[in-house]
Structures are given as C-alpha cells and as structure tokens.
Design an enzyme around this catalytic site. Structure first.
Site, mmCIF file in Angstrom:
data_model
loop_
_atom_site.group_PDB
_atom_site.id
_atom_site.type_symbol
_atom_site.label_atom_id
_atom_site.label_comp_id
_atom_site.label_asym_id
_atom_site.label_seq_id
_atom_site.Cartn_x
_atom_site.Cartn_y
_atom_site.Cartn_z
ATOM 1 N N ARG A 152 0.848 -1.397 -0.007
ATOM 2 C CA ARG A 152 0.083 0.004 -0.179
ATOM 3 C C ARG A 152 0.768 1.321 -0.035
ATOM 4 O O ARG A 152 1.563 1.404 1.004
ATOM 5 C CB ARG A 152 -0.978 -0.032 1.366
ATOM 6 C CG ARG A 152 -1.724 1.434 1.566
ATOM 7 C CD ARG A 152 -2.753 1.404 0.591
ATOM 8 N NE ARG A 152 -3.818 2.463 0.886
ATOM 9 C CZ ARG A 152 -4.559 3.087 0.131
ATOM 10 N NH1 ARG A 152 -4.922 2.444 -0.881
ATOM 11 N NH2 ARG A 152 -5.395 3.898 0.654
ATOM 12 N N GLU A 172 -14.627 -20.175 27.067
ATOM 13 C CA GLU A 172 -13.742 -21.084 28.178
ATOM 14 C C GLU A 172 -13.312 -20.330 29.239
ATOM 15 O O GLU A 172 -12.177 -20.605 29.800
ATOM 16 C CB GLU A 172 -12.782 -22.032 27.211
ATOM 17 C CG GLU A 172 -13.100 -22.806 26.230
ATOM 18 C CD GLU A 172 -12.302 -23.860 26.048
ATOM 19 O OE1 GLU A 172 -11.354 -24.465 26.679
ATOM 20 O OE2 GLU A 172 -12.821 -24.834 24.978
#
Ligand code: CAA
Length: 387
Positions: free
Chosen positions: A274, A369
């Site tokens: 970019r 979890e």
C-alpha cells in the site's frame, strides 16, 4: 518468524507442515463462503481424523497420535492461522471431551468412545454452560436422577460448540440436590450420545464470528442415560470439568495466537504493497510500531503458552499458567486484529480482505472457556493460595 524461539523438534516441524498444508489446501479456499453462510463442513472431521488431528493427546494404544501438549498446540496454531472455526472444533474435541474420558473414564468407556473419537469417527463436545449459568458454572440446574439402571437428565445446555454434529457430549448435571451439596458439590459428568431418547438440538446461534463452527443449545427431556455412561464419581463432575478447562484454555490460547499471527502476516504484507504519501506505508514509523507491538505480543503469548504446556507435561499444576496463557493470548488476538484493521484502513472494514473476519473471530477468545475477567480471578486466587 518468532515461532523459531521455540526451537521446534523435527517431529514438531513435520506436524506443523502437515497442519499448514492441510489448512491451506482443504480449508483456505472455502473460508469466505463458509463464514458468509455459517456453514460447518462435516467432511473436515473425517479429514482431520485421518491425519490424526482429532486424537493428538490420546495415546497410540487408543488409536491416537499420543504427542505431547506442545506438539498439539503447534498443530492447533497452524490450523487457527488459516481458520479459527476449524481450530475451535479441534481444540474442544482434543482438550475437553477426549481428555476427560482419558483421565477419568473406565476402560470400557475408553474402548467404546475414545477410540472412535481419536480416529475422528465421533466428534466430541462439552456441555457445561446453561442459559442462567455462564461464568458461575457451578450454579447449573440441569438435573440427573438415578432411576434403575439409568440416570434421567432434564435441562438445557447453552453455547455448545459442535453440539449438533457431535457423537459424544460430555455433560455436567446435578446428581445431588441436597442443600449441603449446592454449587460445585454434587455435580456429575455424563457421556451423552445424540441417539438417547429425550435428546434434542435447539437454537443454533447466529454469531458475530467463528461462523463456520456451529454453537447450539441442547435440551434433555427425561433423557435416560445408562449408568455405564457416568464418568468417574457422581459428585466429582465439576472438578473434572474445571481440570479439563485447564487444557481447554491452553487450546484457546493457541487458537488466539493463530488468529493474531494471521492478522500480523496480512498487515505486514499489505503495509509493503500500500502506497501513500509517495511510499509504502511500512516506511512510516506509525505502521512499524503497530507491527512491532503485534509481533512482540504474539511471541510473548506463544512463549507463555509453551512454558505452560511443558509444565503440564511434567505433571505440574497449571491452573494459573493456563489462565495466564489464555488471558494474554486472547487479548493479543483482539489487539492484533484491531491493529490490522487500522493498518488496512477502509479496506480492513470490508470483506475483500481477511482481517475483517479475523477481527470478528478474535472477540470470542476473550469470552469462551472463561472470560478474561474469570481468568484474572483464577490467577489472583492462585496468588492467595500460596499464602
Ligand atoms: N482443578 C481442580 N479443582 C478445581 C479447579 C481446577 N482447575 N478449579 C476449581 N476447582 C475445585 C475447587 O478446589 C473447589 O473444590 P472444593 O469444593 O473441594 O474446595 C471446587 O472446584 C469449586 O471451586 P470454586 O469455589 O473456585 O468454584 P466457583 O463456583 O467459585 O467457580 C470459577 C470457579 C473459576 C469461577 C469457575 O466457575 C469458572 O471457571 N467459570 C468459568 C466457566 C467456564 O470457563 N466456562 C466454559 C464453558 S465451556 C466452553 O466455552 C467450551 C466451548 O465450547 C468453546
């Protein structure tokens, strides 16, 4: 890559390459479509089973690969770098239900369930949470009453990963309702199979991320579970679940590192391509600092995780270490994916590039979890425990 800090063995490098090649060939081409349509690809279970990825911690005598925890986590990170949804299926199966049967099951249960699970013929799930029992898992209300040669289960389980495709669901239910057996005491773990009368799959969640890993509710309506399917002792199920979650949290840490690494790799490549203000954006320190922070936190997460894995394999107590690894890695996943979206700018906010999905996938690692808040509680409690 900072992965080299681990000094992987030859065997670990081979398993890492196997996992990477599998994920790139069998999963990567389909991820965008599966994510868009919330599609779970059932053939992945057989393919991963054939390669041994669903029996990694199960000894060879029960048809598993029998590798150590670190090797398992290396493979899991590779899968997660390509697809966090496939990784959570692999993590839950290896870390929770199979480990529970291996550690606490009878020989008969190991022969009946563990062998086909190791081969990927039966997928495993873990049913602890309920609509009103999330972080406070011990407040679960699913009941199990002994009636002749069966336990009769009634209740609803929530947030069950792979619950609609699983052949074996390790389910926690209250076996003793006396007042002095409230909370963590008086909970059993049952090996539930979907063919049991009274078993049904309820709502499938429409999620922000991990969209190709199904998450469902399960309902038990006078479901009769043979006494032979009780795991271990009838009042020890919560303790078994907590001990197994120590493994589970290591798996989620590896998944988080995979997500973070994918974000770093995508952002590093993009920053080289970019151009703005006349040069590739990687020439700007504003971008370099982001990439450096991402890489450092990933390396730190991986180092902490593998130290915990080695401690586990030495038989040490890893309650605190697994929570630390999961906490740090999941917050790294969120940090790294956020930075990656920022580096991509507007292109990071659309589906043309993978970082948009990675950002969505990362969030749940701070939730399931055990949330980051619960991990901090576990870590702090262990500090007091040594007083
Ligand atoms: N190992 C062994 N024993 C343990 C243990 C461990 N890691 N953790 C707790 N225990 C024991 C305690 O020693 C205690 O035993 P005694 O009664 O004999 O003293 C008992 O368990 C109860 O412990 P606590 O008093 O600490 O229990 P608590 O009710 O305060 O809860 C908690 C502790 C840490 C908050 C726990 O409820 C917890 O971890 N909550 C988060 C729930 C969670 O992680 N859910 C995950 C859902 S599964 C999922 O997400 C999988 C998926 O599909 C992706």
């Amino acid at each position: 890559m900072a992965n080299d800090l681990l000094h992987l063995t030859e065997e670990q490098r081979e398993i890492q390459s196997l996992a990477r090649d599998f994920a790139r060939q069998e999963i990567a081409p389909f991820i965008a479509e599966w994510d868009e349509n919330a599609h779970f690809e059932p053939t992945l279970v057989k393919k991963m089973g054939d390669l041994g990825f669903l029996g990694m911690l199960i000894p060879e005598e029960y048809d598993g690969l029998g590798v150590d925890t670190a090797t398992y986590l290396v493979a899991l990170e590779e899968i997660a770098t390509v697809d966090a949804s496939a990784a959570v299926m692999m993590s839950v199966h290896n870390s929770l239900p199979t480990e529970m049967i291996l550690r606490f099951g009878s020989d008969e249960q190991k022969n009946r369930f563990l062998r086909p699970m190791a081969r990927g013929e039966l997928l495993g799930a873990f049913a602890l949470s309920e609509p009103e029992a999330g972080s406070d898992a011990a407040s679960l209300v699913t009941q199990a009453k002994l009636d002749g040669d069966c336990w009769v289960l009634n209740g609803t389980k929530s947030w069950v990963t792979s619950g609609n495709h699983a052949g074996v669901i390790l389910t926690m239910a209250r076996t003793d309702t006396r007042e002095n057996r409230a909370g963590a005491r008086g909970i059993g773990t049952f090996i539930v199979t979907p063919d049991l009368p009274g078993f049904s799959v309820g709502k499938k969640e429409d999620k922000l991320g991990l969209r190709s890993s199904p998450t469902v509710q399960l309902t038990f309506d006078n479901m009769r579970v043979p006494v032979a399917n009780l795991l271990g002792e009838p009042a020890m199920g919560f303790i078994y679940a907590m001990q197994s979650l120590e493994n589970g949290r290591l798996g989620i840490a590896a998944q988080s590192i995979g997500i973070a690494r994918a974000a770093l790799e995508a952002a590093t490549a993009y920053a080289g391509e970019r151009n703005q203000f006349g040069s590739p954006i990687r020439d700007f320190q504003a971008i370099q600092f982001k990439l450096a922070d991402m890489a450092t936190r990933i390396a730190a997460s991986r180092t902490l995780l593998h130290a915990a894995a080695h401690a586990k394999d030495r038989g040490e107590n890893v309650k605190q270490a697994s929570s630390m690894a999961k906490l740090f890695a999941s917050e790294t996943a969120m940090f790294a994916t956020n930075q990656a979206v920022q580096i991509f700018g507007g292109y990071g906010y659309v589906k043309d590039y993978p970082v948009e999905r990675l950002f969505r996938d990362a969030k749940v690692t701070e939730i399931y979890e055990g949330t980051s808040e619960i991990q901090r509680i576990v870590i702090a409690q262990e500090l007091y425990a040594s007083d």
